[in-house]
Design an enzyme around this catalytic site. Structure first.
Site, PDB file in Angstrom:
ATOM      1  N   VAL A 199       0.855  -1.176   0.000  1.00  8.44           N
ATOM      2  CA  VAL A 199       0.000   0.000   0.000  1.00  8.44           C
ATOM      3  C   VAL A 199       0.891   1.226   0.000  1.00  8.44           C
ATOM      4  CG1 VAL A 199      -0.193   0.178   2.532  1.00  8.44           C
ATOM      5  CG2 VAL A 199      -1.996   1.129   1.071  1.00  8.44           C
ATOM      6  N   CYS A 200       0.391   2.296  -0.602  1.00  7.99           N
ATOM      7  CA  CYS A 200       1.112   3.569  -0.637  1.00  7.99           C
ATOM      8  C   CYS A 200       2.504   3.369  -1.252  1.00  7.99           C
ATOM      9  CB  CYS A 200       1.161   4.152   0.769  1.00  7.99           C
ATOM     10  SG  CYS A 200       1.596   5.906   0.865  1.00  7.99           S
ATOM     11  N   THR A 201       3.509   4.010  -0.682  1.00  8.30           N
ATOM     12  CA  THR A 201       4.854   3.931  -1.251  1.00  8.30           C
ATOM     13  C   THR A 201       5.540   2.599  -0.999  1.00  8.30           C
ATOM     14  OG1 THR A 201       5.616   5.114   0.727  1.00  8.30           O
ATOM     15  CG2 THR A 201       5.287   6.415  -1.276  1.00  8.30           C
ATOM     16  N   THR A 237       0.592   3.445  -6.671  1.00  4.63           N
ATOM     17  CA  THR A 237       1.163   3.869  -5.392  1.00  4.63           C
ATOM     18  C   THR A 237       0.501   5.188  -5.011  1.00  4.63           C
ATOM     19  OG1 THR A 237       3.244   4.220  -4.178  1.00  4.63           O
ATOM     20  CG2 THR A 237       3.117   5.145  -6.395  1.00  4.63           C
ATOM     21  N   GLY A 285      -3.183   2.624  -3.415  1.00  8.73           N
ATOM     22  CA  GLY A 285      -2.846   4.037  -3.472  1.00  8.73           C
ATOM     23  C   GLY A 285      -2.365   4.507  -2.109  1.00  8.73           C
TER      24      GLY A 285
END
Length: 246
Positions: free
Chosen positions: A108-110, A128, A161
């Site tokens: 998730v995310c970065t 991302t 994201g």
């Protein structure tokens, strides 16, 4: 039913919601799903960028084979990559090693930047945090999805994201593992019915002035991470084996 082991690796300055939101979503399915937290040392708390301290359940060296690898995002990832390179890439090698036999390889995310750096998103569609899409695009073999999806599923890869996307993504992972009914029960138990006070959750709907301000806030971190990614490209060996389901 046999337990499905879901491992969440921690590193300095991880984002706490990237960890605790999905962890609770998975835990709602206990004992069939068992999330565990992994750190450099089992006896040493890992500190998030918001100064939340979490004591890992196990360390990277002793971690059993995971069924699901779930990599959270965080802040100052450039420092994590730089330190990992200095130490011989123990973190990226851990990701590669676990991915070889994992049923699902996710982030998730970065956290997707780590998967990409380990070669684990080569040939896959991925996403991302919207502010760091340009960094993910530095990996030519990764197919970055257009727009700002909450999560992207491509075979046995699931990438999310930014930050809060981890809740939606974790529920999708639960659905993939246990079906719709289990996921719906967990969602109701958590009373997950988002209704934010403002509609500014990604650049496609946010006020332009807000987007410009937040993008400016991200700029130093994006530039530092881009530099770190370029620095390790070519110096870290690619994954030799394809993971299960690839």
């Amino acid at each position: 039913m046999a337990k499905t082991l879901i491992g969440i690796p921690l590193y300095p300055n991880y984002d706490s919601l990237d960890v605790t939101g999905p962890h609770q979503t998975f835990w709602m399915q206990n004992p069939t799903l068992e999330p565990i937290l992994i750190g450099k040392s089992k006896g040493e708390p890992m500190v998030s960028f918001e100064n939340m301290r979490i004591l890992p359940d196990t360390d990277f060296a002793s971690c059993p084979q995971l069924d699901v690898l779930f990599v959270p995002g965080g802040v100052a990832l450039d420092q994590v990559l730089e330190n990992d390179k200095k130490d011989g890439f123990p973190f990226l090698r851990f990701l590669q090693r676990q991915a070889e036999k994992a049923q699902l390889v996710t982030s998730v995310c970065t956290g997707a930047i780590f998967l990409a750096a380990a070669g684990l998103l080569d040939g896959y569609k991925a996403t991302t945090h919207w502010g760091f899409l340009s960094v993910l695009k530095l990996f030519p073999k990764v197919k970055v999805e257009p727009g700002y999806p909450r999560f992207v599923v491509d075979r046995n890869r699931v990438t999310g994201g930014g930050i809060s996307s981890g809740l939606d993504e974790a529920m999708e992972i639960v659905c993939m593992l246990q079906g719709k009914e289990a996921t719906k029960r967990g969602q109701l138990t958590m009373q997950y019915a988002p209704d934010p006070p403002f509609c500014d959750g990604d650049p496609s709907v946010a006020e332009p002035a807000i987007v410009d301000q937040v993008r400016s806030d991200f700029k130093p971190g994006v530039e530092a991470l881009s530099k770190a990614v370029k620095d390790i490209q070519g110096s870290f060996p690619p994954q030799k084996k394809k993971s299960k389901g690839a």
